[in-house]
Design a protein around this motif. Structure first.
Motif, mmCIF file in Angstrom:
data_model
loop_
_atom_site.group_PDB
_atom_site.id
_atom_site.type_symbol
_atom_site.label_atom_id
_atom_site.label_comp_id
_atom_site.label_asym_id
_atom_site.label_seq_id
_atom_site.Cartn_x
_atom_site.Cartn_y
_atom_site.Cartn_z
ATOM 1 N N LYS A 13 -10.815 4.439 9.100
ATOM 2 C CA LYS A 13 -11.749 4.385 7.988
ATOM 3 C C LYS A 13 -11.042 3.979 6.702
ATOM 4 O O LYS A 13 -9.871 4.257 6.488
ATOM 5 N N PHE A 14 -11.817 3.334 5.840
ATOM 6 C CA PHE A 14 -11.290 2.926 4.530
ATOM 7 C C PHE A 14 -11.156 4.165 3.651
ATOM 8 O O PHE A 14 -12.132 4.894 3.420
ATOM 9 N N ASP A 15 -9.962 4.424 3.173
ATOM 10 C CA ASP A 15 -9.690 5.588 2.329
ATOM 11 C C ASP A 15 -9.308 5.099 0.933
ATOM 12 O O ASP A 15 -8.194 4.611 0.711
ATOM 13 N N ILE A 16 -10.234 5.203 -0.002
ATOM 14 C CA ILE A 16 -10.020 4.660 -1.345
ATOM 15 C C ILE A 16 -8.912 5.386 -2.103
ATOM 16 O O ILE A 16 -8.362 4.851 -3.087
ATOM 17 N N SER A 17 -8.547 6.565 -1.640
ATOM 18 C CA SER A 17 -7.490 7.305 -2.331
ATOM 19 C C SER A 17 -6.164 6.534 -2.287
ATOM 20 O O SER A 17 -5.367 6.603 -3.235
ATOM 21 N N TYR A 18 -5.935 5.795 -1.194
ATOM 22 C CA TYR A 18 -4.721 4.983 -1.104
ATOM 23 C C TYR A 18 -4.752 3.824 -2.100
ATOM 24 O O TYR A 18 -3.717 3.441 -2.645
ATOM 25 N N THR A 19 -5.942 3.307 -2.341
ATOM 26 C CA THR A 19 -6.091 2.245 -3.338
ATOM 27 C C THR A 19 -5.800 2.771 -4.735
ATOM 28 O O THR A 19 -5.076 2.147 -5.513
ATOM 29 N N LEU A 20 -6.370 3.928 -5.036
ATOM 30 C CA LEU A 20 -6.176 4.527 -6.359
ATOM 31 C C LEU A 20 -4.717 4.916 -6.580
ATOM 32 O O LEU A 20 -4.175 4.733 -7.683
ATOM 33 N N ASP A 21 -4.071 5.434 -5.529
ATOM 34 C CA ASP A 21 -2.663 5.820 -5.649
ATOM 35 C C ASP A 21 -1.773 4.593 -5.877
ATOM 36 O O ASP A 21 -0.722 4.696 -6.530
ATOM 37 N N ALA A 22 -2.200 3.453 -5.333
ATOM 38 C CA ALA A 22 -1.377 2.241 -5.433
ATOM 39 C C ALA A 22 -1.539 1.521 -6.764
ATOM 40 O O ALA A 22 -0.685 0.693 -7.128
ATOM 41 N N PHE A 23 -2.603 1.827 -7.508
ATOM 42 C CA PHE A 23 -2.900 1.067 -8.726
ATOM 43 C C PHE A 23 -1.776 1.050 -9.767
ATOM 44 O O PHE A 23 -1.515 0.000 -10.360
ATOM 45 N N ASN A 65 2.938 3.167 3.621
ATOM 46 C CA ASN A 65 1.823 4.082 3.906
ATOM 47 C C ASN A 65 0.925 3.610 5.056
ATOM 48 O O ASN A 65 0.013 4.324 5.452
ATOM 49 N N TYR A 66 1.164 2.402 5.561
ATOM 50 C CA TYR A 66 0.431 1.851 6.708
ATOM 51 C C TYR A 66 -1.078 1.757 6.466
ATOM 52 O O TYR A 66 -1.881 1.956 7.380
ATOM 53 N N HIS A 67 -1.454 1.431 5.237
ATOM 54 C CA HIS A 67 -2.865 1.225 4.897
ATOM 55 C C HIS A 67 -3.008 -0.108 4.152
ATOM 56 O O HIS A 67 -3.254 -0.126 2.937
ATOM 57 N N PRO A 68 -2.815 -1.209 4.871
ATOM 58 C CA PRO A 68 -2.839 -2.530 4.212
ATOM 59 C C PRO A 68 -4.191 -2.893 3.610
ATOM 60 O O PRO A 68 -4.248 -3.542 2.567
ATOM 61 N N VAL A 69 -5.285 -2.479 4.255
ATOM 62 C CA VAL A 69 -6.609 -2.847 3.758
ATOM 63 C C VAL A 69 -6.850 -2.248 2.377
ATOM 64 O O VAL A 69 -7.304 -2.937 1.458
ATOM 65 N N GLU A 70 -6.543 -0.978 2.229
ATOM 66 C CA GLU A 70 -6.765 -0.311 0.948
ATOM 67 C C GLU A 70 -5.878 -0.894 -0.154
ATOM 68 O O GLU A 70 -6.327 -1.137 -1.268
ATOM 69 N N VAL A 71 -4.616 -1.127 0.185
ATOM 70 C CA VAL A 71 -3.668 -1.641 -0.813
ATOM 71 C C VAL A 71 -4.015 -3.076 -1.202
ATOM 72 O O VAL A 71 -4.032 -3.429 -2.386
#
Length: 220
Positions: free
Chosen positions: A2-12, A183-189
């Motif tokens: 699942k898409f986890d937006i927290s990884y996107t926010l952490d990467a900003f 973090n192995y979450h390429p989609v979010e990043v």
């Protein structure tokens, strides 16, 4: 997964730092390309040399006929063979400059062709010639008429900086790769990187619209 937006926010925060490097490299490369293209345009027009025209035509054909990625590798890997040891950032800026200048030359040629010949003749009749003629009459009008394609070229340069990640320039794309490799979450990043690229291009586009409106008011 699942898409986890927290990884996107952490990467900003780190993506923002990479975006600043991207913007810096793009601005320097584009400024140098416009400078180089302007010099070549002025010299080519003033001298009207057949040899120079052929040399510039070959240069433009080479740039247009080869991928930018190959040009980046040529600058980064081939120049050290001849004793020119430059870092990845310098090599990236040089490659972007040489690539973009070929397109800016054609943009300026179109802008130059749009200026009525009477403008130059009137300026010469007033005693203007040489640098004064180019600096006060020809080049300002050339750039004013070339704003839309120049802005489009800058956005191309801005997006092309992503290729510099292949030579270890730590710009936005390289930072994205570093983050999702840990973090192995390429989609979010990469979604965060997408937002960064979009915002930069959107701001450039809006500034271009304001600049064009300002020029339109001046002409009126």
């Amino acid at each position: 997964m699942k898409f986890d937006i927290s990884y996107t926010l952490d990467a900003f925060p780190r993506l923002f730092e990479g975006a600043l490097i991207t913007l810096e490299v793009a601005l320097i490369g584009f400024a140098l390309s416009v400078t180089l293209a302007t010099l070549l345009t002025v010299v080519r027009t003033a001298l009207n040399s057949r040899v120079l025209n052929v040399a510039i035509a070959v240069y433009i054909s080479f740039i247009r006929g080869t991928p930018l990625l190959v040009q980046i590798f040529l600058v980064y890997y081939v120049l050290p063979v001849f004793g020119l040891n430059i870092g990845p950032v310098t090599a990236g800026i040089l490659a972007l400059t040489l690539n973009s200048a070929a397109f800016v030359i054609e943009i300026l040629r179109g802008g130059l062709a749009s200026i009525p010949k009477g403008q130059s003749e009137a300026a010469r009749s007033l005693g203007l010639s040489g640098f004064a003629l180019w600096g006060k009459v020809i080049l300002p009008q050339t750039f004013m008429s070339s704003v839309p394609p120049l802005v489009n070229e800058f956005t191309q340069v801005l997006k092309a900086t992503a290729l510099l990640s292949t030579i270890t320039v730590v710009e936005l794309m390289r930072v994205s790769q570093q983050i999702f490799s840990s973090n192995y979450h390429p989609v979010e990043v990469l979604s965060g990187a997408f937002v960064m690229y979009f915002l930069m291009c959107f701001v450039v586009s809006r500034c271009s619209s304001l600049l064009e409106a300002n020029f339109a008011i001046r002409r009126a």
